[in-house]
Design a protein around this motif. Structure first.
Motif, PDB file in Angstrom:
ATOM      1  N   PRO A  29      35.611  36.302  40.330  1.00 51.59           N
ATOM      2  CA  PRO A  29      34.504  37.125  40.169  1.00 51.59           C
ATOM      3  C   PRO A  29      33.930  36.582  38.725  1.00 51.59           C
ATOM      4  CG  PRO A  29      36.433  38.546  40.660  1.00 51.59           C
ATOM      5  CD  PRO A  29      36.814  37.162  40.663  1.00 51.59           C
ATOM      6  N   GLY A  30      32.648  36.822  38.501  1.00 48.20           N
ATOM      7  CA  GLY A  30      32.237  36.135  37.335  1.00 48.20           C
ATOM      8  C   GLY A  30      31.723  37.482  36.083  1.00 48.20           C
ATOM      9  N   VAL A  31      32.246  37.094  34.893  1.00 48.17           N
ATOM     10  CA  VAL A  31      31.870  37.830  33.660  1.00 48.17           C
ATOM     11  C   VAL A  31      30.969  37.202  32.793  1.00 48.17           C
ATOM     12  CG1 VAL A  31      32.894  39.133  32.002  1.00 48.17           C
ATOM     13  CG2 VAL A  31      34.249  39.154  34.208  1.00 48.17           C
ATOM     14  N   LEU A  32      29.790  37.945  32.420  1.00 51.51           N
ATOM     15  CA  LEU A  32      29.111  37.413  31.264  1.00 51.51           C
ATOM     16  C   LEU A  32      29.714  38.096  29.979  1.00 51.51           C
ATOM     17  CD1 LEU A  32      26.536  35.802  30.448  1.00 51.51           C
ATOM     18  CD2 LEU A  32      25.276  37.754  31.082  1.00 51.51           C
ATOM     19  N   ALA A 122      31.247  34.995  45.458  1.00 48.20           N
ATOM     20  CA  ALA A 122      30.017  36.112  45.846  1.00 48.20           C
ATOM     21  C   ALA A 122      30.651  37.650  45.564  1.00 48.20           C
ATOM     22  CB  ALA A 122      29.930  36.064  47.389  1.00 48.20           C
ATOM     23  N   GLY A 123      29.335  38.219  45.277  1.00 45.71           N
ATOM     24  CA  GLY A 123      29.717  39.810  44.865  1.00 45.71           C
ATOM     25  C   GLY A 123      29.243  40.181  43.385  1.00 45.71           C
ATOM     26  N   PRO A 124      29.356  41.300  43.054  1.00 48.26           N
ATOM     27  CA  PRO A 124      28.989  41.809  41.774  1.00 48.26           C
ATOM     28  C   PRO A 124      29.511  41.010  40.840  1.00 48.26           C
ATOM     29  CG  PRO A 124      30.401  43.473  42.523  1.00 48.26           C
ATOM     30  CD  PRO A 124      30.228  42.429  43.779  1.00 48.26           C
ATOM     31  N   VAL A 125      28.840  41.327  39.395  1.00 44.67           N
ATOM     32  CA  VAL A 125      29.614  40.699  38.278  1.00 44.67           C
ATOM     33  C   VAL A 125      29.727  41.850  37.218  1.00 44.67           C
ATOM     34  CG1 VAL A 125      28.603  38.480  38.742  1.00 44.67           C
ATOM     35  CG2 VAL A 125      27.297  40.066  37.266  1.00 44.67           C
ATOM     36  N   GLN A 147      23.524  44.116  40.683  1.00 37.88           N
ATOM     37  CA  GLN A 147      24.294  42.948  40.500  1.00 37.88           C
ATOM     38  C   GLN A 147      25.411  43.202  39.571  1.00 37.88           C
ATOM     39  OE1 GLN A 147      21.983  39.627  39.307  1.00 37.88           O
ATOM     40  NE2 GLN A 147      23.615  38.054  40.114  1.00 37.88           N
ATOM     41  N   VAL A 148      25.042  44.087  38.437  1.00 32.49           N
ATOM     42  CA  VAL A 148      26.202  44.145  37.742  1.00 32.49           C
ATOM     43  C   VAL A 148      26.978  45.628  37.661  1.00 32.49           C
ATOM     44  CG1 VAL A 148      26.592  44.704  35.080  1.00 32.49           C
ATOM     45  CG2 VAL A 148      24.868  42.819  35.752  1.00 32.49           C
ATOM     46  N   ALA A 242      35.744  42.683  42.945  1.00 33.89           N
ATOM     47  CA  ALA A 242      36.538  41.790  44.122  1.00 33.89           C
ATOM     48  C   ALA A 242      37.492  40.870  43.679  1.00 33.89           C
ATOM     49  CB  ALA A 242      35.899  42.199  45.132  1.00 33.89           C
ATOM     50  N   HIS A 243      38.467  40.582  43.473  1.00 36.35           N
ATOM     51  CA  HIS A 243      39.304  39.308  43.399  1.00 36.35           C
ATOM     52  C   HIS A 243      39.503  38.464  44.874  1.00 36.35           C
ATOM     53  CE1 HIS A 243      40.476  39.441  39.370  1.00 36.35           C
ATOM     54  NE2 HIS A 243      40.342  40.919  39.322  1.00 36.35           N
ATOM     55  N   SER A 244      39.528  37.348  44.866  1.00 38.48           N
ATOM     56  CA  SER A 244      39.676  36.619  46.081  1.00 38.48           C
ATOM     57  C   SER A 244      41.075  36.536  46.370  1.00 38.48           C
ATOM     58  CB  SER A 244      39.088  35.175  45.679  1.00 38.48           C
ATOM     59  OG  SER A 244      39.946  34.582  44.779  1.00 38.48           O
TER      60      SER A 244
END
Length: 244
Positions: A29-32, A122-125, A147-148, A242-244
């Protein structure tokens, strides 16, 4: 822990950035992460690596890139109270020039770049921020409600995020305030505004803290405040991403 120095294309130029992410070739998952006004420096890189170690791809942009690459202003290794006024005097005109229009234009570019990285799933951040970065995080969440999924701000001027912006946020929210930033009465008013916007949130004053308490390279640092920050941030991300 793999790290990268990156260039993010934006409508106004190239924003330099730091990224940290878990090893192993999987997608996460991405974190800005928005820095405080003092910008990307060793303590922010350390915090990004710490967060990445919990299973996230963390992107830290230099949001003052229009005024030059990191470091935008020269910083001492430790920013003591005697150094702070001169540093802030240099930074304030740059912060004041960072309008809401610029914030939103950049947020589009940062999120587009983050989600395009091969290590990001893929998925929300999520978006997190410190000091002025907390306000940037809230504006980003408001502009990208689909998205967030989580937003967190620490010792930030988030009360400047007006009701129109708050009402657009669909993310779960955590706000951690310094004792010197908000009185209990001001906290009550802020939380009433969050209630009125229908947000799923926690918002609290961290005991015994002053503005900037998460930053270990400043006199404001509080070890207990930083621990409380992780104790709030990590479960928030775990519940929403969500973690892979």
């Amino acid at each position: 822990m793999p790290t990268k120095t990156l260039q993010i294309p934006t409508p106004d130029g190239q924003a330099d950035a730091f990224a940290a992410f878990p090893d192993g070739g999987e997608r996460h998952p991405g974190v800005l992460m928005y820095a405080d006004a003092l910008g990307i420096r060793p303590v922010l890189r350390e915090m990004a690596r710490e967060l990445a170690g919990h299973g996230y791809y963390v992107l830290v942009p230099n949001f003052l890139y229009r005024h030059g690459p990191t470091p935008v202003v020269e910083l001492p290794e430790h920013i003591g109270e005697e150094d702070r006024p001169a540093v802030i005097a240099q930074l304030m005109p740059l912060i004041e020039a960072h309008t809401t229009e610029r914030i939103l234009r950049d947020a589009d570019a940062y999120l587009r770049f983050l989600t395009a990285q091969p290590e990001v799933g893929a998925g929300p951040v999520a978006v997190t921020g410190y000091c002025i970065g907390g306000l940037l995080a809230m504006h980003t969440a408001a502009a990208h409600p689909g998205q967030v999924a989580a937003v967190a701000g620490f010792h930030g001027p988030v009360s400047a995020c007006g009701p129109d912006s708050l009402s657009k946020i669909t993310a779960r929210v955590h706000l951690g305030h310094a004792e010197t930033d908000l009185t209990p009465e001001a906290l009550g008013e802020l939380n009433q505004a969050l209630d009125a916007a229908g947000l799923d949130y926690t918002s609290e004053i961290y005991p015994g803290t002053v503005h900037g308490f998460t930053m270990s390279d400043t006199d404001a640092f509080s070890a207990s405040g930083l621990k409380r920050h992780w104790d709030r941030l990590l479960p928030l991300l775990d519940r929403t991403l969500a973690h892979s």
